[in-house]
Design a protein around this motif. Structure first.
Motif, mmCIF file in Angstrom:
data_model
loop_
_atom_site.group_PDB
_atom_site.id
_atom_site.type_symbol
_atom_site.label_atom_id
_atom_site.label_comp_id
_atom_site.label_asym_id
_atom_site.label_seq_id
_atom_site.Cartn_x
_atom_site.Cartn_y
_atom_site.Cartn_z
ATOM 1 N N THR A 7 -7.114 2.076 6.825
ATOM 2 C CA THR A 7 -6.375 0.921 7.002
ATOM 3 C C THR A 7 -5.635 0.758 8.159
ATOM 4 O O THR A 7 -5.916 -0.385 8.957
ATOM 5 C CB THR A 7 -5.240 0.839 5.912
ATOM 6 O OG1 THR A 7 -5.796 1.104 4.519
ATOM 7 C CG2 THR A 7 -4.543 -0.680 5.748
ATOM 8 N N GLU A 8 -5.081 1.759 8.531
ATOM 9 C CA GLU A 8 -4.351 1.554 10.155
ATOM 10 C C GLU A 8 -5.206 1.409 11.033
ATOM 11 O O GLU A 8 -4.891 0.718 11.922
ATOM 12 C CB GLU A 8 -3.386 2.928 10.245
ATOM 13 C CG GLU A 8 -2.124 3.256 9.025
ATOM 14 C CD GLU A 8 -1.155 2.125 9.318
ATOM 15 O OE1 GLU A 8 -1.083 1.336 10.090
ATOM 16 O OE2 GLU A 8 -0.190 2.109 8.370
ATOM 17 N N GLU A 9 -6.338 2.235 10.960
ATOM 18 C CA GLU A 9 -7.280 1.942 11.997
ATOM 19 C C GLU A 9 -7.779 0.596 12.029
ATOM 20 O O GLU A 9 -7.893 -0.046 13.203
ATOM 21 C CB GLU A 9 -8.308 3.046 11.834
ATOM 22 C CG GLU A 9 -7.743 4.396 12.353
ATOM 23 C CD GLU A 9 -9.202 5.426 12.256
ATOM 24 O OE1 GLU A 9 -10.086 5.385 11.740
ATOM 25 O OE2 GLU A 9 -8.894 6.489 12.814
ATOM 26 N N ASP A 29 2.533 1.409 16.829
ATOM 27 C CA ASP A 29 3.192 1.992 15.599
ATOM 28 C C ASP A 29 2.007 2.256 14.857
ATOM 29 O O ASP A 29 1.816 3.459 14.204
ATOM 30 C CB ASP A 29 4.197 1.146 14.851
ATOM 31 C CG ASP A 29 5.576 1.047 15.791
ATOM 32 O OD1 ASP A 29 5.552 1.727 16.669
ATOM 33 O OD2 ASP A 29 6.024 -0.007 15.494
ATOM 34 N N GLU A 30 1.031 1.511 14.651
ATOM 35 C CA GLU A 30 -0.191 1.419 13.663
ATOM 36 C C GLU A 30 -0.971 2.627 14.092
ATOM 37 O O GLU A 30 -1.528 3.491 13.316
ATOM 38 C CB GLU A 30 -1.016 0.238 13.527
ATOM 39 C CG GLU A 30 -0.160 -0.995 13.308
ATOM 40 C CD GLU A 30 0.696 -1.402 12.098
ATOM 41 O OE1 GLU A 30 0.970 -0.170 11.602
ATOM 42 O OE2 GLU A 30 1.073 -2.286 11.939
ATOM 43 N N GLU A 31 -1.082 3.000 15.397
ATOM 44 C CA GLU A 31 -2.003 4.063 15.873
ATOM 45 C C GLU A 31 -1.341 5.202 15.453
ATOM 46 O O GLU A 31 -2.042 6.280 14.964
ATOM 47 C CB GLU A 31 -2.222 3.821 17.269
ATOM 48 C CG GLU A 31 -3.481 4.753 17.981
ATOM 49 C CD GLU A 31 -3.553 4.156 19.378
ATOM 50 O OE1 GLU A 31 -2.653 4.000 20.152
ATOM 51 O OE2 GLU A 31 -4.940 4.236 19.729
ATOM 52 N N ALA A 32 0.063 5.358 15.821
ATOM 53 C CA ALA A 32 0.744 6.614 15.246
ATOM 54 C C ALA A 32 0.703 6.866 13.705
ATOM 55 O O ALA A 32 0.462 7.955 13.326
ATOM 56 C CB ALA A 32 2.364 6.484 15.881
ATOM 57 N N HIS A 33 0.874 5.609 13.076
ATOM 58 C CA HIS A 33 0.660 5.775 11.553
ATOM 59 C C HIS A 33 -0.670 6.553 11.115
ATOM 60 O O HIS A 33 -0.740 7.263 10.238
ATOM 61 C CB HIS A 33 0.533 4.520 10.820
ATOM 62 C CG HIS A 33 2.033 3.920 11.104
ATOM 63 N ND1 HIS A 33 2.274 2.576 10.899
ATOM 64 C CD2 HIS A 33 3.158 4.364 11.420
ATOM 65 C CE1 HIS A 33 3.536 2.263 10.939
ATOM 66 N NE2 HIS A 33 4.105 3.527 11.509
ATOM 67 N N ALA A 34 -1.885 6.066 11.915
ATOM 68 C CA ALA A 34 -3.107 6.549 11.264
ATOM 69 C C ALA A 34 -3.168 8.037 11.643
ATOM 70 O O ALA A 34 -3.772 8.713 11.096
ATOM 71 C CB ALA A 34 -4.087 5.895 12.177
ATOM 72 N N GLU A 62 9.004 1.625 9.123
ATOM 73 C CA GLU A 62 8.287 0.968 10.408
ATOM 74 C C GLU A 62 7.675 -0.460 9.784
ATOM 75 O O GLU A 62 7.493 -1.519 10.788
ATOM 76 C CB GLU A 62 7.425 1.761 11.216
ATOM 77 C CG GLU A 62 8.359 2.800 12.013
ATOM 78 C CD GLU A 62 7.561 3.909 12.973
ATOM 79 O OE1 GLU A 62 8.250 4.434 13.550
ATOM 80 O OE2 GLU A 62 6.403 3.693 13.100
ATOM 81 N N GLU A 63 6.825 -0.527 8.708
ATOM 82 C CA GLU A 63 6.236 -1.586 8.471
ATOM 83 C C GLU A 63 6.888 -2.740 8.088
ATOM 84 O O GLU A 63 6.824 -3.777 8.464
ATOM 85 C CB GLU A 63 5.112 -1.046 7.334
ATOM 86 C CG GLU A 63 4.317 0.087 7.207
ATOM 87 C CD GLU A 63 3.072 -0.311 8.664
ATOM 88 O OE1 GLU A 63 3.366 -1.390 9.090
ATOM 89 O OE2 GLU A 63 2.218 0.488 8.344
ATOM 90 N N LEU A 64 8.416 -2.327 7.651
ATOM 91 C CA LEU A 64 9.255 -3.234 7.142
ATOM 92 C C LEU A 64 9.746 -3.825 8.510
ATOM 93 O O LEU A 64 10.055 -5.120 8.683
ATOM 94 C CB LEU A 64 10.482 -2.641 6.474
ATOM 95 C CG LEU A 64 10.333 -2.543 5.105
ATOM 96 C CD1 LEU A 64 11.744 -1.883 4.227
ATOM 97 C CD2 LEU A 64 9.698 -3.543 4.339
ATOM 98 N N LEU A 98 0.787 -1.166 -0.022
ATOM 99 C CA LEU A 98 0.114 -0.068 0.108
ATOM 100 C C LEU A 98 0.897 1.165 -0.007
ATOM 101 O O LEU A 98 0.666 2.186 -0.849
ATOM 102 C CB LEU A 98 -0.915 0.092 1.204
ATOM 103 C CG LEU A 98 -1.530 1.218 1.415
ATOM 104 C CD1 LEU A 98 -2.514 1.843 0.602
ATOM 105 C CD2 LEU A 98 -2.341 1.141 3.064
ATOM 106 N N TYR A 99 2.021 1.254 0.772
ATOM 107 C CA TYR A 99 2.987 2.348 1.005
ATOM 108 C C TYR A 99 3.679 2.728 -0.329
ATOM 109 O O TYR A 99 3.824 3.718 -0.729
ATOM 110 C CB TYR A 99 3.645 2.226 2.145
ATOM 111 C CG TYR A 99 3.073 2.883 3.555
ATOM 112 C CD1 TYR A 99 2.658 4.093 3.839
ATOM 113 C CD2 TYR A 99 2.376 2.033 4.397
ATOM 114 C CE1 TYR A 99 2.391 4.811 4.904
ATOM 115 C CE2 TYR A 99 1.921 2.193 5.500
ATOM 116 C CZ TYR A 99 1.852 3.816 5.777
ATOM 117 O OH TYR A 99 1.093 4.040 6.840
ATOM 118 N N ARG A 100 4.041 1.556 -0.966
ATOM 119 C CA ARG A 100 4.837 1.587 -2.288
ATOM 120 C C ARG A 100 3.960 1.954 -3.145
ATOM 121 O O ARG A 100 4.427 2.878 -4.246
ATOM 122 C CB ARG A 100 5.508 0.472 -2.377
ATOM 123 C CG ARG A 100 6.536 -0.179 -1.375
ATOM 124 C CD ARG A 100 7.703 -0.972 -1.956
ATOM 125 N NE ARG A 100 8.456 -0.138 -2.954
ATOM 126 C CZ ARG A 100 9.637 0.450 -2.712
ATOM 127 N NH1 ARG A 100 9.837 0.617 -1.402
ATOM 128 N NH2 ARG A 100 9.982 1.097 -3.684
#
Ligand SMILES: [Fe+2]
Ligand SMILES: [Fe+2]
Length: 210
Positions: free
Chosen positions: A140-142, A172-177, A88-90, A65-67
């Motif tokens: 997605t992150e949520e 981390d995912e919460e921070a990404h959202a 961070e996803e990596l 998704l990010y790429r």
């Protein structure tokens, strides 16, 4: 033209690497590194591995998704933030791989399919404009945070390693959202959220098994 072909080859190469290889080059420490492996029963191990396989497939999707988004979106002024999230996803991908390996299990065989689909979705969202592509990331992150909450309640209370990994990923995912939201994400229409959650259900139920 050459440039486009180069980009495509590079993307296919990365897609294959992340979705089929045991990717372990994480930048941050493995959250379970100082935790002793408890004596899990076969059933507990099997369940933890199923959940980790789901998380791993989710991380394959996140990477795609990010790429995909990076390829088509402008991301004016927020490129760095999005790249940081992708990196961070990596880490997450590497941690899930490592935990699966510790549990003597393999990632989902369907990962290349999820990667391709998510890459295309990310690229389309990027074409729709930054606010929509960021909205897609935020949603997605949520949804991933909700999944992780479920997993943390569901995993055996004896499996402290898996729990530690999930806890860090959730943070981390919460921070990404939040990063996507602060960068100007638009709220997606309810119908699109519904479709995303249906696709996620198919992905999670199959990845738990195979
Ligand atoms: Fe992640
Ligand atoms: Fe994330």
């Amino acid at each position: 033209m050459n440039n486009i072909i180069d980009i495509l080859i590079d993307e296919i190469d990365k897609g294959l690497k992340y979705s089929t290889q045991n990717y372990q080059l994480n930048k941050r420490d493995y959250p379970a590194k100082d935790i002793e492996d408890s004596n899990l029963t076969e059933l507990e191990k099997h369940h933890s591995a199923g959940l980790m396989r789901v998380n791993h497939a989710g991380e394959v999707c996140a990477q795609a998704l990010y790429r995909g988004q990076a390829l088509t979106a402008q991301l004016n002024g927020v490129k760095e933030k999005m790249n940081e999230a992708a990196s961070e996803e990596l880490d997450h991908l590497a941690w899930c791989n490592k935990r699966l390996e510790e549990l003597d299990q393999k990632p989902s065989v369907l990962n290349p399919l999820w990667y391709g689909m998510s890459f295309a979705l990310g690229a389309v969202a990027g074409l729709a404009g930054d606010k929509w592509s960021l909205g897609f990331v935020e949603e997605t992150e949520e949804q991933v945070v909700k999944h992780l909450d479920g997993h943390m309640q569901n995993v055996s209370s004896n499996d402290n390693k898996t729990k530690a990994i999930m806890k860090q990923m959730r943070e981390d995912e919460e921070a990404h959202a939040l990063a996507a939201q602060e960068a100007g994400a638009a709220e997606l229409p309810a119908e699109i959220k519904e479709v995303m959650s249906t696709v996620a259900k198919i992905m999670t139920s199959t990845s738990y098994q195979i």
